[in-house]
Design an enzyme around this catalytic site. Structure first.
Site, PDB file in Angstrom:
ATOM      1  N   ASP A  53      -0.917 -12.408   2.070  1.00  0.00           N
ATOM      2  CA  ASP A  53      -1.532 -11.403   2.936  1.00  0.00           C
ATOM      3  C   ASP A  53      -1.717 -12.092   4.296  1.00  0.00           C
ATOM      4  O   ASP A  53      -2.825 -12.450   4.698  1.00  0.00           O
ATOM      5  CB  ASP A  53      -2.869 -10.961   2.344  1.00  0.00           C
ATOM      6  CG  ASP A  53      -3.363  -9.681   2.982  1.00  0.00           C
ATOM      7  OD1 ASP A  53      -2.730  -9.251   3.962  1.00  0.00           O
ATOM      8  OD2 ASP A  53      -4.368  -9.130   2.523  1.00  0.00           O
ATOM      9  N   ASP A  96      -4.948 -13.600  -2.831  1.00  0.00           N
ATOM     10  CA  ASP A  96      -4.267 -13.317  -1.573  1.00  0.00           C
ATOM     11  C   ASP A  96      -4.268 -14.621  -0.791  1.00  0.00           C
ATOM     12  O   ASP A  96      -5.329 -15.184  -0.490  1.00  0.00           O
ATOM     13  CB  ASP A  96      -4.966 -12.195  -0.795  1.00  0.00           C
ATOM     14  CG  ASP A  96      -4.359 -10.839  -1.110  1.00  0.00           C
ATOM     15  OD1 ASP A  96      -3.588 -10.764  -2.087  1.00  0.00           O
ATOM     16  OD2 ASP A  96      -4.647  -9.864  -0.389  1.00  0.00           O
ATOM     17  N   ASP A  98       2.265   2.007   3.378  1.00  0.00           N
ATOM     18  CA  ASP A  98       3.201   1.053   3.993  1.00  0.00           C
ATOM     19  C   ASP A  98       4.627   1.568   3.869  1.00  0.00           C
ATOM     20  O   ASP A  98       5.488   1.248   4.691  1.00  0.00           O
ATOM     21  CB  ASP A  98       3.200  -0.307   3.269  1.00  0.00           C
ATOM     22  CG  ASP A  98       1.851  -0.997   3.285  1.00  0.00           C
ATOM     23  OD1 ASP A  98       1.030  -0.655   4.148  1.00  0.00           O
ATOM     24  OD2 ASP A  98       1.647  -1.870   2.418  1.00  0.00           O
ATOM     25  N   HIS A 118       0.880  -1.179   0.000  1.00  0.00           N
ATOM     26  CA  HIS A 118       0.000   0.000   0.000  1.00  0.00           C
ATOM     27  C   HIS A 118       0.914   1.224   0.000  1.00  0.00           C
ATOM     28  O   HIS A 118       1.997   1.184   0.600  1.00  0.00           O
ATOM     29  CB  HIS A 118      -0.832   0.111   1.274  1.00  0.00           C
ATOM     30  CG  HIS A 118      -1.725  -1.047   1.586  1.00  0.00           C
ATOM     31  ND1 HIS A 118      -1.268  -2.203   2.144  1.00  0.00           N
ATOM     32  CD2 HIS A 118      -3.066  -1.184   1.467  1.00  0.00           C
ATOM     33  CE1 HIS A 118      -2.290  -3.031   2.330  1.00  0.00           C
ATOM     34  NE2 HIS A 118      -3.391  -2.438   1.934  1.00  0.00           N
TER      35      HIS A 118
HETATM   36  C1  XUL Z   1      -7.628  -6.564   4.318  1.00  0.00           C
HETATM   37  C2  XUL Z   1      -6.834  -6.988   3.162  1.00  0.00           C
HETATM   38  C3  XUL Z   1      -5.934  -5.954   2.589  1.00  0.00           C
HETATM   39  C4  XUL Z   1      -5.880  -5.968   1.097  1.00  0.00           C
HETATM   40  C5  XUL Z   1      -5.110  -4.812   0.514  1.00  0.00           C
HETATM   41  O1  XUL Z   1      -8.355  -7.577   4.913  1.00  0.00           O
HETATM   42  O2  XUL Z   1      -6.895  -8.121   2.742  1.00  0.00           O
HETATM   43  O3  XUL Z   1      -4.664  -6.136   3.138  1.00  0.00           O
HETATM   44  O4  XUL Z   1      -5.286  -7.142   0.636  1.00  0.00           O
HETATM   45  O5  XUL Z   1      -5.583  -3.602   0.933  1.00  0.00           O
HETATM   46 CO    CO Z   2      -5.890  -9.126   1.154  1.00  0.00          CO
END
Ligand code: XUL
Ligand code: CO
Length: 448
Positions: free
Chosen positions: A340, A296, A104, A101
């Protein structure tokens, strides 16, 4: 470069004793599986926020994390040192992709202009290390949820000045995506939802976020940004009702607003569970709509009902995910598996960051090996073809083609005794089928 993590690059050790967890049992990037190297099927990415920023806090306690850059006190020095550590982490782990992000990377200033200045200094350093290392940016995104200004939403904020700020932030993130050659650009809805309808104009909020996405597409064209836009569905947390609840909701939204040609989905395991679905379900729904974009990679905990972002270790689930990916031919045109995920609070050492990624990478490598074996055997595919075989000819084929009228269906059905109808179906032996998948896991990995 100095040894910033005080650890050797993670080797492949196969079935040797790996009690310390610092070697791969299954992940061999060059090993050919179903016609492609493992590394091409899996395209693992490290998530900047969890790996380098997360202090391992929970709602009841302060962070426990010990990181090698904890000695830096000046926020910009710390931000730049983290980039050095990040690229060294990628190299030692053997991943080729990363995600972040905007917030970050660098601390915010007083104004967006100052914030952008801080960010650009750090992005300069990312660009240098990217050129040296050949790392690829799987995706970047804007953090439109942490700052208090987004208390009631960003693109869906009831307050025009907040929407404007989010738009300004997005513009700069798209420029960074272009500069760093991002493969994808992600929107996770963060605070884009509502708590209570008594104070909410739902239709207007949805119109506003659709406009926001259209402006992103327009600006990408304007600056020549060639990244795939992705929406990441999540049903709750932080708001009670999120506009991008799950894959099906996000697809309906994108089609309603004419955005389905420009967007695909980034699907996350823990988010799927929070929506009452399996990870595989979410992926299948996206595939059915031709909208699988990226993944993710994480898992939830069956006993706890919130977004725990655990590293994936459930082989039944990774097998199911890789089954879908193999069937699709890839995770998505430019997709990858972004971790993630964060270690638990009790895994607080810097080495645990490596260990936990090794667990996740091996779980997906194992899932790939098992799913490849299942596809090779064709047992499941044949079973599904047979299950729907009655649509291949006669009345079934006319239903399939949409040419059978209700009158024809009625004529077919009026005089059929109940018992004959059950005989026209086929028992599934579903329990045995589930066991078949478990047996594949045991047997394919024993042979691996
Ligand atoms: C939140 C989530 C985030 C997104 C990116 O639950 O998954 O980290 O992947 O904003
Ligand atoms: Co995510």
């Amino acid at each position: 470069m100095a040894d910033l993590w005080n650890i050797d690059p993670i080797p492949f050790v196969g079935k040797q004793d790996v009690k310390e967890g610092l070697g791969f049992r299954y992940f061999q990037p060059d090993k050919i599986v179903s016609g492609k190297p493992m590394a091409d099927w899996l395209r693992f990415a490290v998530a900047y926020w969890h790996t380098f920023n997360q202090r391992l806090v929970d709602p009841f306690g302060a962070g426990t994390a010990q990181r090698p850059y904890d000695t830096f006190t000046d926020p910009m020095d710390l931000a730049l040192a983290k980039v050095d550590h990040a690229f060294e982490f990628y190299r030692k782990l053997g991943v080729k992709f990363f995600c972040f992000h905007d917030r970050d990377l660098a601390p915010e200033g007083d104004t967006l202009r100052e914030t952008n200045r801080n960010l650009d200094r750090v992005v300069d350093h990312v660009a240098e290390l990217q050129a040296e290392s050949g790392m690829t940016l799987l995706w970047n995104t804007s953090d439109l949820f942490t700052n208090p200004r987004f208390e009631a939403g960003a693109a869906t904020s009831p307050f025009a000045k907040v929407h404007a700020y989010a738009g300004g932030q997005l513009k700069h993130s798209l420029e960074i995506a272009k500069r760093l050659g991002a493969q994808n650009y992600v929107f996770w809805g963060g605070r884009e939802g509502y708590e209570n309808l008594w104070n909410t104009d739902l239709k207007r909020e949805q119109d506003h976020i659709a406009t926001f996405f259209h402006k992103a597409v327009d600006y990408a064209h304007e600056i020549g940004l060639d990244a795939q836009f992705l929406i990441e569905p999540k049903p709750k947390e932080p708001t009670t009702h999120q506009y991008d609840f799950d894959a099906a909701t996000a697809i309906a939204f994108l089609k309603t607003y004419g955005l389905d040609g420009d967007f695909r989905l980034n699907l996350e395991g823990n988010h799927a569970n929070l929506a009452g679905h399996t990870y595989q379900h979410e992926i299948r729904v996206a595939r059915a709509a031709g909208m699988l974009g990226s993944l993710d990679a994480n898992q939830g905990d069956k006993l706890l009902g919130w977004d725990l972002d655990e590293f994936p270790s459930d082989l039944y689930e990774t097998t199911a995910v890789m089954w879908e990916v193999l069937d699709e031919g890839s995770i998505g045109p430019r997709g990858g598996l972004n971790f993630d995920a964060k270690p638990r609070r009790t895994s607080f050492t810097a080495e645990d960051l490596f260990r936990s990624h090794v667990v996740g990478m091996d779980a997906f490598a194992a899932g790939l090996l098992v799913a490849a074996k299942m596809h090779e055997d064709h047992y499941i595919e044949d079973l599904v073809v047979e299950r729907y075989g009655s649509y291949d000819s006669g009345l079934g084929a006319r239903i399939d083609a949409g040419t059978a009228s209700l009158a024809e269906l009625e004529a077919e059905s009026l005089d059929v005794p109940q018992a004959n109808l059950l005989a026209a179906t086929r028992p599934d032996h579903l329990e045995s089928l589930k066991a078949t998948v478990s047996n594949y896991i045991v047997e394919a990995l024993a042979q691996a």
